[in-house]
Design an enzyme around this catalytic site. Structure first.
Site, mmCIF file in Angstrom:
data_model
loop_
_atom_site.group_PDB
_atom_site.id
_atom_site.type_symbol
_atom_site.label_atom_id
_atom_site.label_comp_id
_atom_site.label_asym_id
_atom_site.label_seq_id
_atom_site.Cartn_x
_atom_site.Cartn_y
_atom_site.Cartn_z
ATOM 1 N N ASP A 142 49.373 42.227 35.190
ATOM 2 C CA ASP A 142 49.596 40.996 34.433
ATOM 3 C C ASP A 142 48.280 40.250 34.208
ATOM 4 O O ASP A 142 47.455 40.133 35.122
ATOM 5 C CB ASP A 142 50.564 40.110 35.216
ATOM 6 C CG ASP A 142 51.037 38.916 34.417
ATOM 7 O OD1 ASP A 142 51.076 39.001 33.184
ATOM 8 O OD2 ASP A 142 51.395 37.893 35.042
ATOM 9 N N GLU A 143 48.094 39.765 32.996
ATOM 10 C CA GLU A 143 47.052 38.785 32.657
ATOM 11 C C GLU A 143 45.647 39.206 33.110
ATOM 12 O O GLU A 143 44.930 38.464 33.789
ATOM 13 C CB GLU A 143 47.422 37.420 33.236
ATOM 14 C CG GLU A 143 48.696 36.867 32.637
ATOM 15 C CD GLU A 143 49.207 35.612 33.295
ATOM 16 O OE1 GLU A 143 49.845 34.800 32.596
ATOM 17 O OE2 GLU A 143 48.998 35.438 34.513
ATOM 18 N N VAL A 144 45.264 40.409 32.735
ATOM 19 C CA VAL A 144 43.911 40.889 33.022
ATOM 20 C C VAL A 144 42.936 40.247 32.038
ATOM 21 O O VAL A 144 43.158 40.254 30.829
ATOM 22 C CB VAL A 144 43.847 42.429 32.943
ATOM 23 C CG1 VAL A 144 42.416 42.921 33.106
ATOM 24 C CG2 VAL A 144 44.752 43.037 34.012
#
Length: 586
Positions: free
Chosen positions: A361-363
């Protein structure tokens, strides 16, 4: 039809004189109407819940069954002190079946108002349990949760028969049977619906709740209470988001410094024994515990001494991540993958899952690009320092992490990733095998990515934030105003969030859905109200995919909220109690 059923239903109960009673309930046009009793009334007198049990196709059942439903025409007095369960065949699931029986009896007791002792009269109840595959006690995405339930009466007893393809189906049957017992507050009697025939199975195999225990810590008792409530509405997956950049409360034996440095305190750690207790507790209730180790982003606390992270606590945080503290793993360090193998191995040992969530998630490209070491690695591999290049770096990480996961779990179990730039349908098949990976959607239900992924054959779990993020609608914790996903999501929207409608012709690729409670602004003290009764709305949507809208379910929804409260769940109130007593008037 329903009026006739209600009139007949009370004939087997004790008559009460009109002078003793102020109110009675009458079924009119599928609604139970609160009616003033008079001395002149000669009709049978129904209590409110007795009326609700027959005034509608599904009575008080939640979630509504998907197959044949016949609730008969009668209620019969029972003695809940004389309830006996008999299992036809044993097998590896015998102990779970025994514990499920204890839970069933406890649920019957919770139907009685506190401080009340029902009359010890009525017929004994015999429950015959026929588990067709008693040696199956492991979860899988293709497990059979179907069951059938029949209730018949003889001259001296009530006989219920539950048949299930597995322990999980039988357990669901017991849950349904417990909902067919009501307390009659007019006569101080326990009543059961008789002449019942139900066949039932879920539409979706994955029906979950995510709990984030890293932003704020939750007690084991709070987690177990959540699992109890999930079992009551036949949700079957507790997704445990156990670590994040804010804390690392998962006990590690091989890498103890992660826990020692990463937990909020030595008393806020999930030990091996804690996790084993939760996993066993959940299994008896038909709930899998799915661990998530979110990576390569959402890491920080606990990793201080490893030298394996970049941009940890970087400022200003908004430049590097979506919330403080920032932190991502450094994919260029080979030592990192030994750490991952150790983490995965200990999660495999503790949770013994049939599926595993790898996060993703959300790299942040900006976070990775802040590292000269990462830049040099990418240049050496002839990857540009742009979005396409960082996707190649991410793929480098994911490929090696996948290998370590399969090695740690000693099998090629299904892997789950959140929607992201790596799962973009335009390029996803370059990096992720659709037969290995399940994609969990957190963007909106109308996101074109959903259709694009489905067209490419990827299996999806729906957690679209516009309907299933239960942390939405509260004050912002970074800055002022409301949080990013406001407004608050009411149960009506949860109920009408149909995976089948979202997926269209590709609905067979939808495994189910999951409500997410991210815990920046929640902990054990607020947990029940954040989840319940909204999660019950999700439960019926995923179990039955009803064609009707929320309004048709409203009377039963108000009742399931009352039932949860009786179980000890501090579920939010939905409407004044007047609405519960006066159906279709609010």
């Amino acid at each position: 039809m329903w009026l006739q059923r209600c009139v007949v239903a009370i004939l087997l109960t004790i008559c009460v004189s009109a002078e003793e009673l102020t109110w009675r309930w009458v079924c009119e046009k599928n609604n139970c109407v609160k009616t003033r009793n008079t001395p002149q009334n000669e009709d049978p007198v129904l209590s409110m819940e007795a009326c609700k049990m027959f005034c509608g196709e599904f009575g008080l059942l939640w979630p509504r069954p998907t197959g044949h439903v016949d609730l008969g025409n009668f209620l019969t007095k029972i003695n809940i002190n004389k309830v006996e369960l008999n299992v036809v065949n044993g097998g590896r699931s015998s102990d779970y079946m025994k514990n499920a029986g204890y839970r069933f009896k406890n649920l019957l007791a919770k139907a009685i108002p506190r401080g009340v002792t029902p009359k010890p009269t009525g017929k004994p109840v015999s429950v015959l349990i026929d588990n067709e595959n008693p040696n199956i006690k492991e979860f899988s995405l293709d497990m059979d949760e179907s069951y059938s339930l029949r209730i018949e009466v003889t001259s001296d007893s009530i006989n219920a028969t539950i048949k299930g393809a597995t322990f999980f189906g039988v357990r669901h049957g017991l849950e349904t049977l417990s909902q067919l017992v009501v307390y009659d507050d007019i006569r101080n009697q326990m009543l059961i619906v008789r002449d019942v025939s139900i066949s039932d199975k879920p539409v979706y195999p994955y029906r979950g709740i995510l709990l984030d225990t890293a932003r704020n810590f939750y007690t084991i008792d709070a987690i177990k209470a959540t699992i109890d409530a999930m079992a009551a509405v036949k949700l079957n997956t507790f997704h445990w988001h156990i670590t994040d950049s804010q804390s690392f409360p998962f006990e590690m034996s091989k890498r103890p410094e992660l826990t020692r440095l990463g937990a909020y305190s030595p008393f806020k750690v999930y030990t091996k024994n804690d996790i084993a207790e939760v996993v066993e507790y959940a299994l008896v209730r038909g709930v899998r515990v799915l661990p998530e180790f979110d990576a390569p982003a959402h890491v920080g606390e606990g990793w201080e001494d490893t030298g394996l992270t970049v941009c940890f606590k970087a400022t200003p945080w908004r430049h590097y991540c979506v919330e403080p503290p920032c932190g991502q793993l450094n994919p260029t360090r080979e030592e990192l993958y030994e750490y991952l193998e150790d983490i995965y191995s200990e999660m495999a040992e503790s949770f013994q899952p049939d599926i595993f969530h790898m996060g993703g998630d959300e790299v942040s490209e900006k976070c990775w690009n802040s590292s000269e070491e990462i830049q040099n690695f990418m240049i050496q591999n002839r990857w540009n320092l742009d979005s396409a290049g960082f996707l190649k770096l991410w793929n480098h990480f994911q490929t090696k992490a996948e290998h370590k996961a399969y090695k740690a779990f000693n099998k090629t179990l299904p892997l789950i990733l959140w929607t992201s730039t790596l799962t973009d349908y335009n390029i996803v098949d370059k990096y992720l095998d659709k037969d290995k990976y399940i994609i969990q959607v957190w963007t909106t239900g109308t996101d074109p990515q959903v259709e694009g992924l489905l067209k490419k054959g990827y299996r999806l779990i729906m957690s679209n934030y516009d309907a299933l993020y239960f942390d939405c609608g509260f004050g912002s914790w970074v800055g002022k105003g409301n949080n990013w996903c406001s407004p608050y999501i009411g149960w009506h929207k949860v109920y009408e969030n149909s995976p089948a409608a979202i997926a269209g012709h590709h609905k067979d690729l939808i495994l189910g859905g999951e409500a997410a409670l991210w815990s920046e602004q929640s902990d054990s003290a607020t947990l029940d109200g954040r989840l319940w009764p909204r999660a019950a709305a999700l439960a019926e949507r995923l179990w039955a995919e009803p064609h009707e809208d929320w309004k048709a379910a409203e009377p039963r929804m108000l009742h399931v909220r009352e039932r949860l409260v009786r179980m000890g769940v501090q579920a939010d109130s939905l409407e004044p109690e007047w609405c519960y007593q006066n159906e279709d008037q609010c």
